[in-house]
Scaffold this active site. Structure first.
Site: not given
Length: 472
Positions: A206-207, A209-211, A229, A263
């Site tokens: 995902g994003s 920011a989430a990571g 990732e 991505c």
């Protein structure tokens, strides 16, 4: 009880509707996975191989249903979702080979007996799936985890719950033991509840920011394996390429495939100043004008579909306009596509040379062009990002490639091929804010099990003679 729905972004039709998992249900799912772990981990490896091979057979039998579900939930054309359904099947054989090669068992003889390397599963793995490849990408975590002996709690993206439900149905149809794979459905609050459970690994696509949030969340718990990732602001450099039309095809497939929702899509196109760069840019713009975006079931099949939602399209157009307001020159404007839902957007090309623009990924068919006076400057421009997922070079000069492959900072680096090209039998991941050095695809086996090194002797033997400094 909170209900939610997935919507076909091409039509606005409801594809799936159901309840979000409650906090209690998330807790129960994690508890089932924990209870099932010892038996699953202790089973002979062949048992787990047989189980995922049965799953592979079910995926093959239900491939048309899975492909259509992905198309309805994401808007992707059937030609692409059929490929995704096939990739899900292929992941099984690839994962079996990867486990044996990267995390199997090996032994060597020693003077006292033998040295043995084994790998053991972590325990309970939480898998959070993305919307852009809602079958292939979470499947790429789940299959290696199961082979390693981990149990799984899977939360699909709230945009694609039907695809996630079908995957778990296939796993159950493959007669996996109860509790080995568990499904929870819902949005961010459900994902947050899952992170607070007794888990041993988080596998996420995902994003950025989430990571970053997940890294902070588990900062005080180094036991938790994080496999992240996180996308990228990927560069594609074109230098010393004689055929502008040939280069344009590679650029188009890098930037606009899957409506820019991969991505690994190229977000930044770096071209030489002067006539050569102008010719390539003209060829890309002309080819982009020919792209057909339409609903997934259109005849003939379109190149691409909508973005995942009306909201996503609005956010992407806003980000694009910010760059234009900052001074970017519009080469091809975006906007709605007449007669289609608001989730459809025209592909856009803007020139941001000399303009200070955010180093962020726009998940849409938007390409930003930068012009450079020489190849070394182009390389520096390519590396001028906090991300590092994919990158590409288009060139007829092999010397450019040798310099590029040694200096570029990215985990997937392609030469005269689209940046989106990747293979299941190779690693897939990046550095910087694109990941945390745990690439997926073939290397997923690495983060699904931990190594155990053993010195072993068949019998108890007195080793007093090996102890130095004893009194006689």
């Amino acid at each position: 009880m909170t209900t939610f729905a997935s919507i076909d972004p091409a039509t606005g039709d409801t594809v799936w509707e159901g309840p979000a998992s409650t906090g209690s249900e998330v807790e129960q799912a994690a508890a089932r996975a924990r209870a099932a772990f010892p038996d699953w981990a202790d089973r002979p490896r062949q048992d787990r191989i047989d189980a995922v091979k049965r799953y592979q057979a079910v995926l093959k039998a239900r491939a048309p249903e899975i492909a259509e579900a992905i198309s309805r939930e994401t808007g992707k054309p059937l030609w692409e979702t059929r490929t995704e359904a096939t990739a899900m099947q292929g992941k099984v054989d690839i994962s079996i080979r990867a486990y044996d090669e990267r995390t199997g068992e090996r032994a060597s003889d020693t003077g006292f007996g033998r040295a043995v390397l084994r790998h053991r599963p972590h325990g309970v793995a939480a898998v959070l799936g993305p919307f852009n490849f809602p079958g292939h990408l979470p499947n790429g975590h789940i299959v290696p985890a199961l082979l390693a002996g981990d149990t799984v709690v899977f939360k699909p993206s709230e945009e694609t719950p039907l695809t996630g439900q079908l995957m778990v149905e296939c796993l159950k149809e493959a007669d996996l033991p109860d509790g080995v794979v568990n499904l929870v459905q819902g949005g961010r609050d459900v994902g947050a509840a899952l992170l607070d459970q007794d888990i041993d690994a988080l596998m996420f696509t995902g994003s950025g920011a989430a990571g970053a949030h997940f890294k902070r969340h588990f900062a005080d718990n180094p036991h938790i394996i994080l496999a992240l990732e996180l996308g990228g602001n990927n560069p594609l450099v074109v230098w010393d390429a004689a055929d502008a039309e040939a280069a344009a095809g590679i650029i188009l497939q890098s930037a606009f495939i899957t409506t820019g929702q991969r991505c690994s899509c190229a977000r930044r196109l770096i071209l030489p100043e002067g006539p050569q760069g102008d010719a390539i840019l003209d060829a890309v713009a002309a080819l982009a004008d020919r792209i057909v975006f339409a609903p997934w079931d259109s005849d003939p099949e379109p190149y691409g579909g909508p973005l995942i939602s009306n909201r996503a399209a609005s956010a992407a157009l806003h980000a694009l306009q910010q760059r234009i307001d900052a001074g970017a020159r519009v080469i091809r404007a975006s906007g709605p596509i007449e007669g289609l839902s608001p989730a459809f957007v025209q592909p856009s090309i803007i020139d941001t040379t000399g303009v200070d623009v955010p180093d962020e990924e726009i998940f849409a068919p938007f390409l930003q062009v930068r012009r450079a006076p020489d190849f070394d400057t182009a390389l520096r421009e390519a590396n001028a990002t906090k991300y590092g997922l994919s990158a590409g070079l288009i060139s007829d000069n092999p010397a450019n490639w040798q310099k590029f492959i040694h200096r570029i900072r990215a985990g997937v680096v392609n030469f005269n091929r689209p940046t989106t090209g990747a293979a299941g039998d190779m690693p897939f991941g990046g550095l910087g804010q694109s990941g945390n050095h745990r690439p997926s695809a073939y290397y997923a086996a690495d983060y699904c099990a931990y190594p155990v090194a053993s010195f072993e002797a068949a019998h108890v033997k007195n080793i007093e003679s090996e102890i130095k400094g004893l009194r006689t």
